[in-house]
Design a protein around this motif. Structure first.
Motif, PDB file in Angstrom:
ATOM      1  N   ARG A 180       0.816  -1.216   0.000  1.00 38.24           N
ATOM      2  CA  ARG A 180       0.000   0.000   0.000  1.00 38.24           C
ATOM      3  C   ARG A 180       0.850   1.268   0.000  1.00 38.24           C
ATOM      4  NH1 ARG A 180      -5.290   1.036   1.218  1.00 38.24           N
ATOM      5  NH2 ARG A 180      -5.787   3.111   2.008  1.00 38.24           N
ATOM      6  N   PRO A 181       1.931   1.381   0.813  1.00 32.50           N
ATOM      7  CA  PRO A 181       2.769   2.582   0.740  1.00 32.50           C
ATOM      8  C   PRO A 181       3.363   2.795  -0.652  1.00 32.50           C
ATOM      9  CG  PRO A 181       3.233   1.360   2.746  1.00 32.50           C
ATOM     10  CD  PRO A 181       2.360   0.483   1.919  1.00 32.50           C
ATOM     11  N   ALA A 182       3.837   1.700  -1.277  1.00 25.55           N
ATOM     12  CA  ALA A 182       4.413   1.836  -2.611  1.00 25.55           C
ATOM     13  C   ALA A 182       3.360   2.282  -3.615  1.00 25.55           C
ATOM     14  CB  ALA A 182       5.044   0.523  -3.051  1.00 25.55           C
ATOM     15  N   ALA A 183       2.145   1.750  -3.469  1.00 26.46           N
ATOM     16  CA  ALA A 183       1.074   2.147  -4.378  1.00 26.46           C
ATOM     17  C   ALA A 183       0.760   3.632  -4.222  1.00 26.46           C
ATOM     18  CB  ALA A 183      -0.172   1.312  -4.091  1.00 26.46           C
ATOM     19  N   GLY A 184       0.742   4.118  -2.979  1.00 25.59           N
ATOM     20  CA  GLY A 184       0.488   5.534  -2.751  1.00 25.59           C
ATOM     21  C   GLY A 184       1.571   6.415  -3.343  1.00 25.59           C
ATOM     22  N   ILE A 185       2.826   5.984  -3.226  1.00 23.66           N
ATOM     23  CA  ILE A 185       3.941   6.756  -3.788  1.00 23.66           C
ATOM     24  C   ILE A 185       3.867   6.755  -5.301  1.00 23.66           C
ATOM     25  CG2 ILE A 185       6.448   6.804  -4.046  1.00 23.66           C
ATOM     26  CD1 ILE A 185       6.535   5.666  -1.128  1.00 23.66           C
ATOM     27  N   ALA A 186       3.496   5.592  -5.875  1.00 18.54           N
ATOM     28  CA  ALA A 186       3.355   5.518  -7.330  1.00 18.54           C
ATOM     29  C   ALA A 186       2.310   6.503  -7.827  1.00 18.54           C
ATOM     30  CB  ALA A 186       2.981   4.096  -7.745  1.00 18.54           C
ATOM     31  N   GLU A 187       1.217   6.608  -7.107  1.00 19.23           N
ATOM     32  CA  GLU A 187       0.159   7.544  -7.495  1.00 19.23           C
ATOM     33  C   GLU A 187       0.651   8.989  -7.392  1.00 19.23           C
ATOM     34  OE1 GLU A 187      -4.518   8.559  -6.468  1.00 19.23           O
ATOM     35  OE2 GLU A 187      -3.365   7.213  -5.190  1.00 19.23           O
ATOM     36  N   LEU A 198       7.463  17.224  -4.110  1.00 16.85           N
ATOM     37  CA  LEU A 198       8.555  16.264  -3.947  1.00 16.85           C
ATOM     38  C   LEU A 198       8.895  16.044  -2.479  1.00 16.85           C
ATOM     39  CD1 LEU A 198      11.002  17.130  -6.866  1.00 16.85           C
ATOM     40  CD2 LEU A 198       9.746  15.008  -6.534  1.00 16.85           C
ATOM     41  N   ALA A 199       8.840  17.109  -1.686  1.00 16.38           N
ATOM     42  CA  ALA A 199       9.133  16.960  -0.256  1.00 16.38           C
ATOM     43  C   ALA A 199       8.153  15.986   0.388  1.00 16.38           C
ATOM     44  CB  ALA A 199       9.071  18.323   0.432  1.00 16.38           C
ATOM     45  N   THR A 200       6.876  16.064  -0.019  1.00 21.53           N
ATOM     46  CA  THR A 200       5.865  15.135   0.499  1.00 21.53           C
ATOM     47  C   THR A 200       6.177  13.708   0.086  1.00 21.53           C
ATOM     48  OG1 THR A 200       4.173  16.866   0.454  1.00 21.53           O
ATOM     49  CG2 THR A 200       3.405  14.586   0.482  1.00 21.53           C
ATOM     50  N   ILE A 201       6.574  13.529  -1.180  1.00 20.53           N
ATOM     51  CA  ILE A 201       6.872  12.187  -1.681  1.00 20.53           C
ATOM     52  C   ILE A 201       8.094  11.616  -0.978  1.00 20.53           C
ATOM     53  CG2 ILE A 201       7.496  10.843  -3.727  1.00 20.53           C
ATOM     54  CD1 ILE A 201       5.922  12.874  -5.402  1.00 20.53           C
ATOM     55  N   ILE A 202       9.124  12.436  -0.800  1.00 20.07           N
ATOM     56  CA  ILE A 202      10.338  11.963  -0.116  1.00 20.07           C
ATOM     57  C   ILE A 202      10.028  11.534   1.294  1.00 20.07           C
ATOM     58  CG2 ILE A 202      12.556  12.762   0.825  1.00 20.07           C
ATOM     59  CD1 ILE A 202      12.869  14.435  -1.757  1.00 20.07           C
ATOM     60  N   GLY A 203       9.170  12.309   1.984  1.00 18.10           N
ATOM     61  CA  GLY A 203       8.777  11.920   3.333  1.00 18.10           C
ATOM     62  C   GLY A 203       8.081  10.569   3.352  1.00 18.10           C
ATOM     63  N   ALA A 204       7.235  10.327   2.346  1.00 12.34           N
ATOM     64  CA  ALA A 204       6.533   9.049   2.263  1.00 12.34           C
ATOM     65  C   ALA A 204       7.505   7.905   1.987  1.00 12.34           C
ATOM     66  CB  ALA A 204       5.462   9.102   1.176  1.00 12.34           C
ATOM     67  N   VAL A 205       8.502   8.144   1.141  1.00 13.23           N
ATOM     68  CA  VAL A 205       9.498   7.099   0.840  1.00 13.23           C
ATOM     69  C   VAL A 205      10.303   6.765   2.076  1.00 13.23           C
ATOM     70  CG1 VAL A 205      11.582   6.582  -0.482  1.00 13.23           C
ATOM     71  CG2 VAL A 205       9.624   7.686  -1.606  1.00 13.23           C
ATOM     72  N   LEU A 262      15.259   7.348  -3.411  1.00  9.45           N
ATOM     73  CA  LEU A 262      15.533   8.615  -2.731  1.00  9.45           C
ATOM     74  C   LEU A 262      16.556   9.451  -3.487  1.00  9.45           C
ATOM     75  CD1 LEU A 262      15.555   7.550   1.025  1.00  9.45           C
ATOM     76  CD2 LEU A 262      13.989   9.175  -0.064  1.00  9.45           C
ATOM     77  N   THR A 263      17.570   8.792  -4.031  1.00  9.21           N
ATOM     78  CA  THR A 263      18.590   9.523  -4.802  1.00  9.21           C
ATOM     79  C   THR A 263      17.961  10.217  -6.005  1.00  9.21           C
ATOM     80  OG1 THR A 263      20.325   7.978  -4.135  1.00  9.21           O
ATOM     81  CG2 THR A 263      20.738   9.306  -6.101  1.00  9.21           C
TER      82      THR A 263
END
Length: 365
Positions: free
Chosen positions: A279-286, A354-361, A334-335
């Motif tokens: 589920r986390p990966a799916a959210g990041i993909a979206e 991007l800051a939001t996405i990085i936090g999720a990763v 992350l890189t």
């Protein structure tokens, strides 16, 4: 981003001379814009719409859809309707009247007024700026129609005086631009006009005295200064889609048979992906997919250069491949995202996303 529109080549050149780092931007249907830097920072898109409210409305709508600006300005010349206005004065429209609306019956011609009012925020910024510039700036209603008025006794002159007698100036494009702004979530529209003639039969004389050039220069000076002020004080992109990071991601359940494998698509599919993506990966993909769309929009709006866009797409490819692995390659992901931040750091909306996405990763298990 601010959009500045003009009707005449003379007006266009006056505004263009005050922008820096101009580069062409062509709409898919051929409209040619130039995107440049405003004095003191911020960007503006400039276009020539030609004469009349109808082309002004169409191309204003096109510019709004293409750039999602914080405001639209129209800079040009107008004829004065009252003697207290001096040639060369700048008029900022507090209201724009579409004065040609009406009905005609056996009792005669009857007006059906339409008007658009300047937004309070833009009005306040313009009035504050007017106290600090050398041009004489006045505020009042402007009438916009479909004819060049150069008479005080013609039918059109009498019509305007009878039904719109508080209008201080008259022109031909403001109503179209104001309507386009109104239809786009009441986007702020400011009409800035330099007084080039008195609309009283003396236009030929004032044109010979080069008052049009002087009025154009004054209007352009104020319009560009106002664009810079509005760029600093208004939201950069009020209609950008915003993803709430607290909203649960949508997960699509897929099935496969034999040797097939399926997974979440983040913009593009890279090889085989796993059917058991978390589920986390799916959210990041979206979120990556949404970021890609915003990046493309920023490119079309001239906020991201072609070189930076190409480099960002390459990093998104790396991010997509890293996310599709089982388990996701968090380090490479992350890189890639951090490199993306460097490429789009000048665009606040993209950097924030991007800051939001990085936090999720970083929070992935």
């Amino acid at each position: 981003m601010i959009v500045i529109l003009t009707a005449l080549d003379l007006e266009y050149e006056a505004v263009r001379d005050k922008l820096h780092g101009l580069r062409p931007h062509t709409h898919q249907h051929g409209t040619r814009f130039e995107v440049g830097e405003l004095p003191g920072g911020g960007r503006a898109a400039l276009a020539l719409v030609g004469k009349g409210n109808h082309p002004a409305a169409v191309l204003a709508e096109r510019a709004i859809a293409e750039f999602s600006p914080a405001a639209v300005l129209f800079a040009g010349v107008a004829g004065a309707l009252y003697s207290h206005l001096e040639l060369g004065d700048v008029v900022v429209a507090t209201h724009v009247y579409a004065y040609h609306g009406g009905t005609s019956d056996d009792d005669g011609q009857h007006s059906r007024p339409r008007a658009w009012e300047i937004s309070h925020h833009a009005d306040q910024v313009a009035r504050h700026l007017a106290r600090r510039v050398p041009e004489k700036v006045r505020f009042g209603p402007i009438a916009a129609g479909e004819v060049v008025l150069d008479s005080v006794t013609s039918y059109h002159a009498r019509w305007v005086h009878e039904h719109y007698n508080d209008a201080v100036a008259i022109e031909m494009e403001g109503a179209g631009v104001a309507q386009a702004g109104h239809l786009n979530s009441a986007l702020p529209v400011v009409v800035v006009r330099g007084i080039s003639d008195r609309a009283d039969g003396t236009k030929t004389t004032t044109d010979r005295q080069r008052w049009q050039e002087k009025a154009v220069a004054n209007a352009a000076n104020f319009a560009v200064a106002l664009a810079a002020e509005l760029n600093r004080s208004l939201p950069k992109n009020p209609r950008s889609p915003v993803v709430d990071p607290t909203t649960p991601a949508v997960v699509t359940n897929n099935s496969a048979s034999g040797n097939a494998s399926v997974g979440i698509q983040a913009g593009q599919v890279y090889g085989a992906v796993n059917s058991s993506q978390s589920r986390p990966a799916a959210g990041i993909a979206e979120q990556l997919s949404g970021f890609r769309e915003e990046l493309r929009h920023a490119r079309r709006a001239g906020l991201v250069s072609e070189d930076d866009y190409s480099a960002a797409e390459a990093e998104l490819t790396v991010a997509g491949k890293s996310l599709a692995k089982t388990p996701p390659d968090q380090r490479k992901l992350l890189t890639a995202l951090k490199r993306l931040v460097g490429l789009v750091s000048d665009v606040a909306e993209l950097a924030s996303r991007l800051a939001t996405i990085i936090g999720a990763v970083k929070g992935m298990p």
